[in-house]
Design a protein around this motif. Structure first.
Motif, PDB file in Angstrom:
ATOM      1  N   ILE A  27       0.831  -1.199   0.000  1.00 34.93           N
ATOM      2  CA  ILE A  27       0.000   0.000   0.000  1.00 34.93           C
ATOM      3  C   ILE A  27       0.868   1.253   0.000  1.00 34.93           C
ATOM      4  O   ILE A  27       0.373   2.348  -0.213  1.00 34.93           O
ATOM      5  CB  ILE A  27      -0.984   0.039   1.184  1.00 34.93           C
ATOM      6  CG1 ILE A  27      -0.227   0.127   2.521  1.00 34.93           C
ATOM      7  CG2 ILE A  27      -1.898  -1.160   1.152  1.00 34.93           C
ATOM      8  CD1 ILE A  27      -1.134   0.354   3.710  1.00 34.93           C
ATOM      9  N   PHE A  28       2.151   1.060   0.233  1.00 28.53           N
ATOM     10  CA  PHE A  28       3.032   2.222   0.221  1.00 28.53           C
ATOM     11  C   PHE A  28       3.089   2.845  -1.156  1.00 28.53           C
ATOM     12  O   PHE A  28       3.383   4.025  -1.308  1.00 28.53           O
ATOM     13  CB  PHE A  28       4.438   1.812   0.682  1.00 28.53           C
ATOM     14  CG  PHE A  28       5.338   2.983   0.939  1.00 28.53           C
ATOM     15  CD1 PHE A  28       6.319   3.347   0.021  1.00 28.53           C
ATOM     16  CD2 PHE A  28       5.211   3.740   2.089  1.00 28.53           C
ATOM     17  CE1 PHE A  28       7.142   4.428   0.260  1.00 28.53           C
ATOM     18  CE2 PHE A  28       6.024   4.825   2.333  1.00 28.53           C
ATOM     19  CZ  PHE A  28       7.005   5.171   1.412  1.00 28.53           C
ATOM     20  N   SER A  29       2.803   2.028  -2.189  1.00 26.03           N
ATOM     21  CA  SER A  29       2.831   2.550  -3.556  1.00 26.03           C
ATOM     22  C   SER A  29       1.573   3.342  -3.901  1.00 26.03           C
ATOM     23  O   SER A  29       1.521   4.003  -4.936  1.00 26.03           O
ATOM     24  CB  SER A  29       2.993   1.410  -4.557  1.00 26.03           C
ATOM     25  OG  SER A  29       1.846   0.575  -4.552  1.00 26.03           O
ATOM     26  N   MET A  30       0.584   3.273  -3.035  1.00 26.46           N
ATOM     27  CA  MET A  30      -0.668   3.966  -3.299  1.00 26.46           C
ATOM     28  C   MET A  30      -0.598   5.409  -2.812  1.00 26.46           C
ATOM     29  O   MET A  30      -0.064   5.672  -1.736  1.00 26.46           O
ATOM     30  CB  MET A  30      -1.823   3.254  -2.598  1.00 26.46           C
ATOM     31  CG  MET A  30      -2.012   1.829  -3.044  1.00 26.46           C
ATOM     32  SD  MET A  30      -2.429   1.757  -4.809  1.00 26.46           S
ATOM     33  CE  MET A  30      -2.355  -0.020  -5.059  1.00 26.46           C
ATOM     34  N   ASN A  31      -1.127   6.321  -3.601  1.00 31.64           N
ATOM     35  CA  ASN A  31      -1.182   7.712  -3.185  1.00 31.64           C
ATOM     36  C   ASN A  31      -2.316   7.955  -2.198  1.00 31.64           C
ATOM     37  O   ASN A  31      -2.177   8.703  -1.240  1.00 31.64           O
ATOM     38  CB  ASN A  31      -1.355   8.625  -4.396  1.00 31.64           C
ATOM     39  CG  ASN A  31      -0.165   8.591  -5.310  1.00 31.64           C
ATOM     40  OD1 ASN A  31      -0.099   7.775  -6.225  1.00 31.64           O
ATOM     41  ND2 ASN A  31       0.809   9.446  -5.070  1.00 31.64           N
ATOM     42  N   THR A  32      -3.432   7.305  -2.465  1.00 34.63           N
ATOM     43  CA  THR A  32      -4.610   7.459  -1.621  1.00 34.63           C
ATOM     44  C   THR A  32      -5.278   6.109  -1.442  1.00 34.63           C
ATOM     45  O   THR A  32      -5.347   5.317  -2.381  1.00 34.63           O
ATOM     46  CB  THR A  32      -5.619   8.426  -2.264  1.00 34.63           C
ATOM     47  OG1 THR A  32      -5.034   9.727  -2.368  1.00 34.63           O
ATOM     48  CG2 THR A  32      -6.899   8.525  -1.450  1.00 34.63           C
ATOM     49  N   MET A  33      -5.740   5.862  -0.247  1.00 35.29           N
ATOM     50  CA  MET A  33      -6.593   4.704   0.008  1.00 35.29           C
ATOM     51  C   MET A  33      -7.778   5.191   0.812  1.00 35.29           C
ATOM     52  O   MET A  33      -7.699   6.203   1.518  1.00 35.29           O
ATOM     53  CB  MET A  33      -5.848   3.612   0.753  1.00 35.29           C
ATOM     54  CG  MET A  33      -4.731   2.988  -0.070  1.00 35.29           C
ATOM     55  SD  MET A  33      -4.131   1.434   0.592  1.00 35.29           S
ATOM     56  CE  MET A  33      -5.520   0.334   0.258  1.00 35.29           C
ATOM     57  N   ASN A  75       1.330  -0.051   6.958  1.00 35.90           N
ATOM     58  CA  ASN A  75       2.129  -0.391   5.776  1.00 35.90           C
ATOM     59  C   ASN A  75       2.724  -1.788   5.862  1.00 35.90           C
ATOM     60  O   ASN A  75       2.819  -2.501   4.866  1.00 35.90           O
ATOM     61  CB  ASN A  75       3.246   0.635   5.577  1.00 35.90           C
ATOM     62  CG  ASN A  75       2.723   1.989   5.152  1.00 35.90           C
ATOM     63  OD1 ASN A  75       1.675   2.100   4.517  1.00 35.90           O
ATOM     64  ND2 ASN A  75       3.445   3.031   5.512  1.00 35.90           N
ATOM     65  N   ALA A  76       3.118  -2.188   7.050  1.00 36.12           N
ATOM     66  CA  ALA A  76       3.748  -3.505   7.215  1.00 36.12           C
ATOM     67  C   ALA A  76       2.786  -4.639   6.885  1.00 36.12           C
ATOM     68  O   ALA A  76       3.195  -5.705   6.424  1.00 36.12           O
ATOM     69  CB  ALA A  76       4.272  -3.659   8.633  1.00 36.12           C
ATOM     70  N   LYS A  77       1.506  -4.407   7.105  1.00 35.81           N
ATOM     71  CA  LYS A  77       0.496  -5.430   6.840  1.00 35.81           C
ATOM     72  C   LYS A  77      -0.266  -5.168   5.548  1.00 35.81           C
ATOM     73  O   LYS A  77      -1.201  -5.904   5.224  1.00 35.81           O
ATOM     74  CB  LYS A  77      -0.493  -5.505   8.006  1.00 35.81           C
ATOM     75  CG  LYS A  77       0.134  -5.944   9.318  1.00 35.81           C
ATOM     76  CD  LYS A  77      -0.912  -6.046  10.414  1.00 35.81           C
ATOM     77  CE  LYS A  77      -0.297  -6.531  11.716  1.00 35.81           C
ATOM     78  NZ  LYS A  77      -1.302  -6.632  12.806  1.00 35.81           N
ATOM     79  N   ASN A  78       0.113  -4.111   4.826  1.00 35.56           N
ATOM     80  CA  ASN A  78      -0.588  -3.755   3.586  1.00 35.56           C
ATOM     81  C   ASN A  78      -2.092  -3.672   3.823  1.00 35.56           C
ATOM     82  O   ASN A  78      -2.885  -4.159   3.002  1.00 35.56           O
ATOM     83  CB  ASN A  78      -0.281  -4.765   2.472  1.00 35.56           C
ATOM     84  CG  ASN A  78       1.155  -4.715   2.036  1.00 35.56           C
ATOM     85  OD1 ASN A  78       1.795  -3.674   2.101  1.00 35.56           O
ATOM     86  ND2 ASN A  78       1.688  -5.845   1.618  1.00 35.56           N
ATOM     87  N   THR A  79      -2.461  -3.068   4.912  1.00 38.32           N
ATOM     88  CA  THR A  79      -3.859  -3.058   5.333  1.00 38.32           C
ATOM     89  C   THR A  79      -4.301  -1.646   5.704  1.00 38.32           C
ATOM     90  O   THR A  79      -3.549  -0.898   6.329  1.00 38.32           O
ATOM     91  CB  THR A  79      -4.071  -3.995   6.530  1.00 38.32           C
ATOM     92  OG1 THR A  79      -3.669  -5.319   6.170  1.00 38.32           O
ATOM     93  CG2 THR A  79      -5.536  -4.024   6.953  1.00 38.32           C
TER      94      THR A  79
END
Length: 121
Positions: A27-33, A75-79
């Motif tokens: 999710i670090f690659s995402m600008n917005t979630m 970020n560590a859990k991509n959640t």
């Protein structure tokens, strides 16, 4: 990138739920979630978003959920999570996880399949 939501269910008014959205990629690659919701017969509406910035991250909420809902990310859990407190029957909807990133200056949107949240009065 695939987004998979969980945590929906049936609760009484005044109760709480925590939705989770797990991304298959970082999710670090995402600008917005964020989270959107769609109630029967209504348009999909924004609930909350979290956006990365040079100074960290910023959050934004629909007026109807301010003070009751909290969006956060791990970020560590991509959640990404949506903590929902003081739930009301009007919060009943299918909740969708959303993510956005830019690839070569083009916006790419991702959506989860949705999770049902039902609040009984």
């Amino acid at each position: 990138v695939q987004l998979v939501e969980s945590g929906g269910g049936l609760v009484q008014a005044g109760g709480s739920l925590r939705l989770s959205c797990v991304a298959s990629g970082s999710i670090f690659s995402m600008n917005t979630m964020g989270w959107y919701r769609q109630a029967p017969g209504k348009q999909r509406e924004l609930v909350a978003t979290i956006t990365r910035s040079s100074s960290g991250s910023t959050t934004d909420y629909a007026d109807s959920v301010k003070g009751r809902f909290t969006i956060s990310g791990d970020n560590a859990k991509n959640t990404v999570y949506l903590q929902m407190n003081s739930l009301k029957p009007d919060d009943t909807a299918v909740y969708y996880c959303y993510a956005k990133r830019f690839v070569q200056r083009m916006q790419v949107d991702y959506w989860g399949q949705g999770t049902q949240v039902t609040i009984s009065s």
